[in-house]
Design a protein around this motif. Structure first.
Motif, PDB file in Angstrom:
ATOM      1  N   GLY A  56      50.448  21.266  40.487  1.00 53.85           N
ATOM      2  CA  GLY A  56      50.883  20.795  39.186  1.00 53.85           C
ATOM      3  C   GLY A  56      49.760  20.336  38.278  1.00 53.85           C
ATOM      4  N   ALA A  57      50.102  20.233  37.003  1.00 56.47           N
ATOM      5  CA  ALA A  57      49.174  19.759  35.979  1.00 56.47           C
ATOM      6  C   ALA A  57      49.349  18.256  35.798  1.00 56.47           C
ATOM      7  N   HIS A  58      48.230  17.544  35.600  1.00 61.57           N
ATOM      8  CA  HIS A  58      48.282  16.104  35.404  1.00 61.57           C
ATOM      9  C   HIS A  58      48.664  15.737  33.974  1.00 61.57           C
ATOM     10  N   ILE A  59      48.354  16.604  33.031  1.00 57.54           N
ATOM     11  CA  ILE A  59      48.610  16.329  31.617  1.00 57.54           C
ATOM     12  C   ILE A  59      49.267  17.564  31.004  1.00 57.54           C
ATOM     13  N   TRP A  60      50.305  17.328  30.191  1.00 60.15           N
ATOM     14  CA  TRP A  60      50.919  18.399  29.405  1.00 60.15           C
ATOM     15  C   TRP A  60      50.789  18.027  27.934  1.00 60.15           C
ATOM     16  N   LEU A  61      50.187  18.920  27.167  1.00 59.81           N
ATOM     17  CA  LEU A  61      50.024  18.741  25.735  1.00 59.81           C
ATOM     18  C   LEU A  61      50.960  19.693  25.008  1.00 59.81           C
ATOM     19  N   HIS A  62      51.742  19.169  24.090  1.00 63.46           N
ATOM     20  CA  HIS A  62      52.659  19.971  23.276  1.00 63.46           C
ATOM     21  C   HIS A  62      52.108  19.975  21.854  1.00 63.46           C
TER      22      HIS A  62
END
Length: 789
Positions: A56-62
């Motif tokens: 998984g990714a630690h950070i999601w940017l939208h």
């Protein structure tokens, strides 16, 4: 020391079978404990498990569609990127339920980083260009969507279902659900942010028509650098291009309540299993020491001191324990992942979960220390054995025959039954120890069955567990304050009540309220009316029956430090609200920090208040999915139907773990049972020879041994299931009270299930005793030095 080691080696060569049993018993116990640790970690860390499996990714940017997300790969500390994925905001409808979902354009092959874990169905596939299979089956290409698990639960959607998706332009699109997936991102919940769905790029273009954004996931080299990396990433992209940032701590915190509840429950099981395993290992070692009393006496006769005897046994059995621990640990480390079913899956995932190394080292070391303590006690007793062969023969080996036993023999009760009863319960102290040792695994098994039955009650009888309303309905039109709106509310209630299988319709309103001192927020809920009150599950006090009365969950009582009968003052939208707590309810939502009164009571504070939703109580046996589908076509499709959240959905992993835990405890109990049977046959060897000498046939002697094992198992099973039922009920209620749900949800297993446990324990004892009984029955009727000593 040299003489001690030589004797230990000679003893090993002379008793290889017993040594092998001790080693295998130690290995089996360690393997059982390690499997239990793997199962506990697997169930108590659902978010971490998904995160590790999905890389998984630690950070999601939208971000906006024009953001240069490729530059993020050059930010220090970023190990890998997931995406970017083009996104669009949509509304997904199925069976009357409506959920906001952000669709992501994904490839036909799942990504390596931030990979959704398919739990049901299949991933997206390319459309069938030949035209022979378009639109059929799961994974139908352009017309397919994969839904995140919490979104699928809210929509009652399964693979193969067709859902209606409304894009930014308001145009509807019908897509087929190809699969259900788990993702290490914040879950969807009503009133929160949108859920997640994945479609192919062509499908997204058809739905979005150019109105898209972007989402990109960042996997970091060091998770502790999350906040710093977010600042760097926002600086690189530009703050005006970043719409939202989601961090891994947020997703883990949402699952934290589940982790805590499962962790506490399984910690108790783990401690109990460790205690049972320690007793089983100590019993196996103690049995071997008691079986070598003749050798100990001879050693002392030839000059061995008590200290040498003690050191010899300690060194020998510690070596056996270390060998067994090493074998058990190596077996789980190398072969555990290959075990079929949930146990193998848990063992494989466990290797990447937090605490794996600590448990792999701590459990064997703890077991070795416990075995060393038990061995030291047995070795100390061995050092006290007198070097006089006739000492043991001069003492009675069992209690005298009771008057009841003699009377039973006189009325022609089978000797095997009478003597088996006498052998199973020889002396009060020894009988209690034997029964307690064998009952401990059965206590833990029964506690696990209580937890299983409680989870089943949430599915079978939700009304008894604080969930009387299966569905909530919200009207699409905004609330007003006119007479016409009041009329529409009455009409809506009549329409809902006319739906088949709807037993009752209760208007409801929900709002946030400040507690006294304004130091925290609770949920104030109005449900039902004074004429038709809501059927709350009251476990203490009484239900609401008058003005200004309310019931509350355990979490609210703990927060305010009050009890049933108190008056509570709170602030709602700047206005005071004073309510009299007349009862405590089981409240699964919001950590139990909910106070429930009637809508009429709320209207005394705000006469213009309108119901924000309607709670539907269904008839017994009604299918909520079918009722929701029928409601979808009611009132021109303007209704939003939601299923009442059930906490068992979050605790579903516990069910498989409980089943595996029962198997592990059964293995520990089997080892204990074999030890007790072998010890009993050896300790009564002189009595068996005497019984054969006075005329008992080999079949009667074998039947006596089997009867003794069966009666011991029966007594242990009765004690274990009784104590386990009481302890399990207390444990579940205590855990539910600490979580805010409130005590009163524990459910005992059905009587047939408890009887099955008892019968299974007795049959297992009979089968395990068959071979030792056959061997004992074939012994010659001649006393020997070994039996005398």
């Amino acid at each position: 020391m040299r003489a001690t080691l030589r004797w230990a080696h000679a003893d090993f060569r002379a008793h290889r079978g017993e040594a092998l049993f001790v080693v295998l018993a130690s290995a089996g116990i360690i393997a059982s404990l390690l499997l239990a640790g793997a199962l506990f970690s697997y169930a108590a860390n659902p978010w971490q498990r998904v995160f590790n499996q999905s890389h998984g990714a630690h950070i999601w940017l939208h971000t906006n569609a024009d953001a240069d997300t490729a530059a993020l790969s050059r930010v220090d500390g970023v190990a890998a990127l997931s995406g970017p994925y083009r996104t669009t905001a949509t509304t997904v409808e199925s069976r009357g339920a409506r959920v906001g979902v952000t669709l992501r354009a994904a490839a036909a092959t799942p990504p390596e980083t931030g990979r959704p874990i398919i739990t049901d169905g299949s991933w997206l596939t390319r459309p069938d260009t030949t035209g022979t299979g378009a639109g059929t089956g799961t994974g139908a290409g352009n017309g397919a969507v994969v839904l995140e698990a919490s979104v699928a639960r809210a929509l009652w959607a399964e693979p193969g279902d067709t859902v209606r998706i409304t894009g930014p332009d308001g145009a509807p699109h019908a897509l087929q659900v190809s699969g259900i997936a788990e993702a290490a991102e914040p879950r969807y919940h009503p009133g929160g942010g949108p859920g997640i769905g994945w479609v192919l790029a062509d499908t997204l273009d058809e739905v979005a028509h150019g109105d898209t954004g972007q989402s990109v996931g960042l996997r970091l080299q060091d998770p502790d650098d999350t906040d710093f990396t977010v600042q760097r990433a926002v600086t690189v992209l530009g703050a005006d291009r970043v719409a939202q940032v989601t961090k891994w701590q947020q997703a883990r915190a949402e699952a934290g309540g589940d982790d805590r509840l499962l962790g506490q429950m399984f910690a108790v099981f783990g401690l109990g299993a460790l205690l049972a395993a320690a007793l089983a290992a100590a019993g196996a070692i103690g049995a071997r020491v008691r079986g070598q009393l003749r050798d100990i006496a001879i050693l002392k006769a030839v000059g061995f001191t008590p200290g040498q005897v003690t050191r010899g046994f300690l060194v020998q059995h510690l070596a056996f324990a270390l060998l067994g621990v090493a074998l058990g640990t190596a077996a789980i480390a190398l072969l555990g992942a290959r075990i079929p079913g949930r146990i193998g899956e848990a063992t494989q995932v466990w290797q990447d979960l937090p605490g794996h190394t600590a448990l792999m080292i701590g459990i064997p070391c703890g077991a070795v220390l416990l075995i060393a303590a038990a061995t030291g006690l047995s070795a100390w007793r061995a050092g006290r054995v007198p070097p006089v062969p006739v000492a043991r023969a001069a003492l009675p080996s069992a209690a005298p025959m009771t008057a009841l036993g003699r009377r039973a023999l006189g009325v022609r009760v089978p000797p095997a039954l009478v003597l088996g009863w006498r052998a199973a319960f020889p002396r009060r102290g020894r009988t209690l120890v034997t029964v307690a040792r064998l009952a401990l695994p059965l206590v833990l098994i029964t506690v696990a069955l209580v937890a299983w039955s409680t989870l089943d009650q949430f599915r079978i009888r939700p009304a008894q567990m604080g969930l009387p309303a299966a569905l909530t309905v919200r009207a699409a039109q905004p609330a007003g304050a006119s007479d016409a709106s009041d009329t529409s509310d009455a009409e809506l209630e009549r329409v809902l009540a006319a739906v088949r299988d709807v037993a009752a319709v209760h208007p409801g309103a929900e709002m946030a309220a400040l507690v006294p001192g304004q130091t925290g927020t609770i949920t104030l809920r109005g449900l039902g009316t004074a004429r038709d009150p809501y059927p709350s599950t009251v476990v203490e006090g009484r239900a609401v029956s008058g003005p200004d009365e309310a019931v509350a969950g355990q979490g609210l009582l703990d927060l305010l430090g009050v009890r049933v009968g108190a008056w509570v003052r709170m602030t709602v939208e700047g206005r005071p609200q004073i309510l009299h707590l007349v009862g405590r309810t089981i409240e699964p939502e919001s950590g139990g920090r909910v106070i429930t009164t009637t809508v009429d009571a709320l209207r005394e504070r705000d006469p213009q208040l309108r119901p924000g939703f309607h709670a539907l109580v269904l008839r017994e046996g009604a299918d909520p999915v079918a009722v929701s589908a029928e409601l979808a076509g009611t009132a021109g499709g303007t209704l939003e139907v939601r299923r009442t959240p059930n906490p068992v959905d979050r605790l579903e992993p516990a069910r498989a773990v409980i089943a595996a835990l029962i198997a592990v405890l059964g293995l520990i109990g089997l080892i204990e049972l074999l030890t007790l049977i072998g010890t009993g046959v050896r300790d009564r060897g002189r009595d068996l020879l005497a019984l054969k000498a006075i005329g008992l046939t080999p079949r009667e002697i074998g039947a006596m041994i089997v009867t003794a094992a069966g009666l011991t198992a029966l007594a242990s099973a009765v004690v274990g299931t009784t104590v386990g039922a009481l302890a399990g009920r207390w444990l579940v209620d205590t855990q539910s009270a600490s979580s805010g749900i409130g005590a009163g949800i524990a459910q005992l297993p059905p009587l047939p299930v408890l009887l099955t446990v008892v019968v299974g324990a007795v049959l297992g004892a009979v089968v395990a005793a068959a071979l030792p009984a056959a061997r004992a029955a074939r012994r010659r009727p001649a006393d020997s030095l070994s039996e005398t000593l």
